[in-house]
Design an enzyme around this catalytic site. Structure first.
Site, PDB file in Angstrom:
ATOM      1  N   ASP A  34       0.575  -1.421   0.046  1.00  0.00           N
ATOM      2  CA  ASP A  34      -0.335  -0.129  -0.231  1.00  0.00           C
ATOM      3  C   ASP A  34       0.900   1.030   0.338  1.00  0.00           C
ATOM      4  O   ASP A  34       0.609   3.072   0.319  1.00  0.00           O
ATOM      5  CB  ASP A  34      -0.742  -0.302   1.220  1.00  0.00           C
ATOM      6  CG  ASP A  34      -0.371   0.184   2.396  1.00  0.00           C
ATOM      7  OD1 ASP A  34       0.912   0.051   1.845  1.00  0.00           O
ATOM      8  OD2 ASP A  34      -0.682  -0.145   3.487  1.00  0.00           O
ATOM      9  N   GLU A  36       3.108   1.911   2.597  1.00  0.00           N
ATOM     10  CA  GLU A  36       3.691   2.629   2.644  1.00  0.00           C
ATOM     11  C   GLU A  36       5.445   2.350   2.968  1.00  0.00           C
ATOM     12  O   GLU A  36       5.697   0.922   2.247  1.00  0.00           O
ATOM     13  CB  GLU A  36       3.194   1.983   4.422  1.00  0.00           C
ATOM     14  CG  GLU A  36       2.190   2.325   5.343  1.00  0.00           C
ATOM     15  CD  GLU A  36       1.136   1.924   6.138  1.00  0.00           C
ATOM     16  OE1 GLU A  36       1.741   0.962   6.768  1.00  0.00           O
ATOM     17  OE2 GLU A  36      -0.269   2.002   6.044  1.00  0.00           O
ATOM     18  N   ARG A  93      12.956  27.282   0.122  1.00  0.00           N
ATOM     19  CA  ARG A  93      12.182  28.265  -0.650  1.00  0.00           C
ATOM     20  C   ARG A  93      11.112  28.877  -0.400  1.00  0.00           C
ATOM     21  O   ARG A  93      10.371  30.231  -0.881  1.00  0.00           O
ATOM     22  CB  ARG A  93      13.014  28.306  -2.777  1.00  0.00           C
ATOM     23  CG  ARG A  93      13.671  27.951  -2.914  1.00  0.00           C
ATOM     24  CD  ARG A  93      13.971  27.802  -4.438  1.00  0.00           C
ATOM     25  NE  ARG A  93      13.031  25.967  -3.975  1.00  0.00           N
ATOM     26  CZ  ARG A  93      13.189  25.466  -5.451  1.00  0.00           C
ATOM     27  NH1 ARG A  93      13.035  25.954  -6.787  1.00  0.00           N
ATOM     28  NH2 ARG A  93      12.385  24.548  -5.326  1.00  0.00           N
ATOM     29  N   ASP A 167      19.894  36.338 -10.031  1.00  0.00           N
ATOM     30  CA  ASP A 167      18.763  36.835  -9.947  1.00  0.00           C
ATOM     31  C   ASP A 167      19.312  37.644  -8.314  1.00  0.00           C
ATOM     32  O   ASP A 167      20.830  36.901  -8.245  1.00  0.00           O
ATOM     33  CB  ASP A 167      17.756  35.782  -9.367  1.00  0.00           C
ATOM     34  CG  ASP A 167      17.700  35.048  -8.635  1.00  0.00           C
ATOM     35  OD1 ASP A 167      18.917  35.039  -8.162  1.00  0.00           O
ATOM     36  OD2 ASP A 167      17.390  33.799  -9.012  1.00  0.00           O
ATOM     37  N   LYS A 190      15.123  39.226 -11.686  1.00  0.00           N
ATOM     38  CA  LYS A 190      14.625  38.143 -12.002  1.00  0.00           C
ATOM     39  C   LYS A 190      12.980  38.539 -11.664  1.00  0.00           C
ATOM     40  O   LYS A 190      12.945  39.123 -10.426  1.00  0.00           O
ATOM     41  CB  LYS A 190      14.758  37.126 -11.341  1.00  0.00           C
ATOM     42  CG  LYS A 190      14.091  35.823 -11.753  1.00  0.00           C
ATOM     43  CD  LYS A 190      14.641  34.591 -11.956  1.00  0.00           C
ATOM     44  CE  LYS A 190      14.399  33.846 -10.305  1.00  0.00           C
ATOM     45  NZ  LYS A 190      14.779  33.222 -10.013  1.00  0.00           N
ATOM     46  N   SER A 221      16.141  24.083 -11.687  1.00  0.00           N
ATOM     47  CA  SER A 221      14.536  23.091 -11.389  1.00  0.00           C
ATOM     48  C   SER A 221      13.860  22.932 -12.856  1.00  0.00           C
ATOM     49  O   SER A 221      14.131  21.977 -14.023  1.00  0.00           O
ATOM     50  CB  SER A 221      13.531  23.776 -10.442  1.00  0.00           C
ATOM     51  OG  SER A 221      12.740  22.771 -10.204  1.00  0.00           O
ATOM     52  N   THR A 222      12.672  23.741 -13.301  1.00  0.00           N
ATOM     53  CA  THR A 222      12.304  23.381 -14.199  1.00  0.00           C
ATOM     54  C   THR A 222      14.001  24.512 -15.300  1.00  0.00           C
ATOM     55  O   THR A 222      12.924  24.461 -16.977  1.00  0.00           O
ATOM     56  CB  THR A 222      10.904  24.800 -14.454  1.00  0.00           C
ATOM     57  OG1 THR A 222      11.661  26.798 -14.843  1.00  0.00           O
ATOM     58  CG2 THR A 222      10.275  24.405 -13.613  1.00  0.00           C
ATOM     59  N   GLY A 223      14.667  25.294 -15.054  1.00  0.00           N
ATOM     60  CA  GLY A 223      15.594  25.476 -15.975  1.00  0.00           C
ATOM     61  C   GLY A 223      14.911  26.644 -16.677  1.00  0.00           C
ATOM     62  O   GLY A 223      16.323  27.931 -17.419  1.00  0.00           O
ATOM     63  N   THR A 225      15.065  29.424 -15.182  1.00  0.00           N
ATOM     64  CA  THR A 225      15.823  31.322 -15.060  1.00  0.00           C
ATOM     65  C   THR A 225      17.319  30.998 -16.237  1.00  0.00           C
ATOM     66  O   THR A 225      18.052  32.494 -16.133  1.00  0.00           O
ATOM     67  CB  THR A 225      16.156  30.277 -13.606  1.00  0.00           C
ATOM     68  OG1 THR A 225      14.808  30.662 -12.326  1.00  0.00           O
ATOM     69  CG2 THR A 225      17.125  31.779 -13.343  1.00  0.00           C
TER      70      THR A 225
HETATM   71  C1  R5P Z   1      15.594  30.355  -6.765  1.00  0.00           C
HETATM   72  O1  R5P Z   1      15.902  31.902  -6.701  1.00  0.00           O
HETATM   73  C2  R5P Z   1      16.503  29.902  -6.758  1.00  0.00           C
HETATM   74  O2  R5P Z   1      18.247  29.595  -7.226  1.00  0.00           O
HETATM   75  C3  R5P Z   1      16.675  29.363  -7.959  1.00  0.00           C
HETATM   76  O3  R5P Z   1      17.206  30.412  -9.164  1.00  0.00           O
HETATM   77  C4  R5P Z   1      15.377  28.405  -8.748  1.00  0.00           C
HETATM   78  O4  R5P Z   1      15.028  28.114  -7.900  1.00  0.00           O
HETATM   79  C5  R5P Z   1      15.702  28.120 -10.579  1.00  0.00           C
HETATM   80  O5  R5P Z   1      14.313  27.502 -10.555  1.00  0.00           O
HETATM   81  P1  R5P Z   1      14.153  27.141 -11.801  1.00  0.00           P
HETATM   82  O6  R5P Z   1      15.016  26.665 -12.399  1.00  0.00           O
HETATM   83  O7  R5P Z   1      12.758  26.976 -12.550  1.00  0.00           O
HETATM   84  O8  R5P Z   1      14.119  28.505 -12.441  1.00  0.00           O
END
Ligand code: R5P
Length: 290
Positions: A34, A36, A93, A167, A190, A221-223, A225
């Site tokens: 399940d 766990e 974050r 940023d 940013k 993360s998503t790239g 930025t």
């Molecule tokens: C946020 O301020 C972090 O430093 C990264 O710039 C952010 O998490 C990048 O996220 P993503 O790749 O989704 O743009």
């Protein structure tokens, strides 16, 4: 002292153990039908300081539950001290209530760690509004950084670099790395509209002609930025664009999108991924010695 690799610490636990000359063991983790979790130690923890290595990626919630089950069990089995060594620690974050009614998850998640561990060692935690781990954790925290390793990588592989922070928050990595290698750094602005929509602005006029731009950030993360930042750097005439991050989460095919945009992506191995070329195990091993 004993190092125990949890399910998402296995890529680093043995390396940390080797470099620190501390005995290593794996935590056995499986799931009931399940879903766990079941965790089991197969080593004697009595009177030992147990270092649990867990990086919190992919199924983050399971990683958290697993670490808590392991920490409490280690205590019951007689461990003297239980230390969390987290190459990547999540939820940092979410350090304020961005929208009405929203959880301030950073406080809640670190509160859980406080309850079950005696100390934490975190690689490059994302510190922003609360800028010290001591203001977040009640237990003893240690903040580790890969900045020297990133600087070493740039020194060895990139000629004529200009370090770019995408940023305001990235200065802790970008500016610091630039200082170590004695190069110029530029921090951009940013504005985030959603998880997949950011806009990057440059406030002053510069030229990157004959220069290689190296974007340095803590997390990809998503790239998006990095993709948006790279568009600006191309317009400014950068010869090549590199991007170096500590934590390569790379969701939604981020790594392929970045490669398609001709960005050379490098990350550390806090999270295992295809771009992980910088090994942080020595930094974590060093932190356990003192
Ligand atoms: C946020 O301020 C972090 O430093 C990264 O710039 C952010 O998490 C990048 O996220 P993503 O790749 O989704 O743009």
């Amino acid at each position: 002292m004993l190092i125990v690799s949890c399910s998402h610490g296995k890529h680093l636990g043995p390396l940390i153990a080797k470099k620190s000359n501390i005995r290593h063991s794996n935590l056995h983790v499986d799931k009931f039908p399940d879903n766990e979790l079941r965790v089991r130690f197969d080593t004697n923890l009595k009177n030992k300081n147990a270092v649990l290595v867990q990086s919190f990626y992919e199924n983050i919630s399971d990683c958290i539950i697993e670490a808590i089950l392991a920490a409490k069990t280690a205590e019951e089995l007689g461990a003297k001290k239980i230390i969390l060594a987290a190459p990547y620690f999540p939820y940092m974050r979410q350090d304020k209530r961005f929208h009405k009614g929203e959880a301030v998850s950073q406080v809640i998640i670190t509160g859980l760690i406080d309850k079950y561990f005696n100390a934490v060692h975190l690689m490059d935690p994302h510190l922003h509004r609360k800028n010290k781990l001591e203001n977040i954790f009640k237990i003893k925290p240690k903040k580790l950084t890969a900045n020297n390793l990133i600087a070493g990588y740039i020194r060895k592989h990139v000629k004529n670099p200009v370090i770019i922070g995408p940023d305001e928050e990235s200065y802790k990595w970008a500016k610091n790395v630039a200082e170590i290698i004695n190069s110029e750094s530029i921090i951009l602005n940013k504005k985030r509209y959603s998880s997949y929509h950011v806009k990057i602005k440059l406030n002053k006029k510069i030229s990157l002609k004959n220069k290689n731009a190296v974007i340095v950030d803590d997390i990809i993360s998503t790239g998006h930025t990095i993709l948006e930042t790279a568009k600006i750097l191309k317009k400014l005439g950068a010869k090549k664009i590199y991007c170096i991050c500590v934590h390569g989460i790379f969701v939604s095919n981020a790594l392929s999108k970045l490669k398609k945009a001709k960005i050379n992506v490098i990350s550390t191995n806090t999270i295992p991924n295809k771009a992980a070329k910088i090994d942080v195990s020595g930094v974590i091993a060093g932190s356990l010695k003192n």
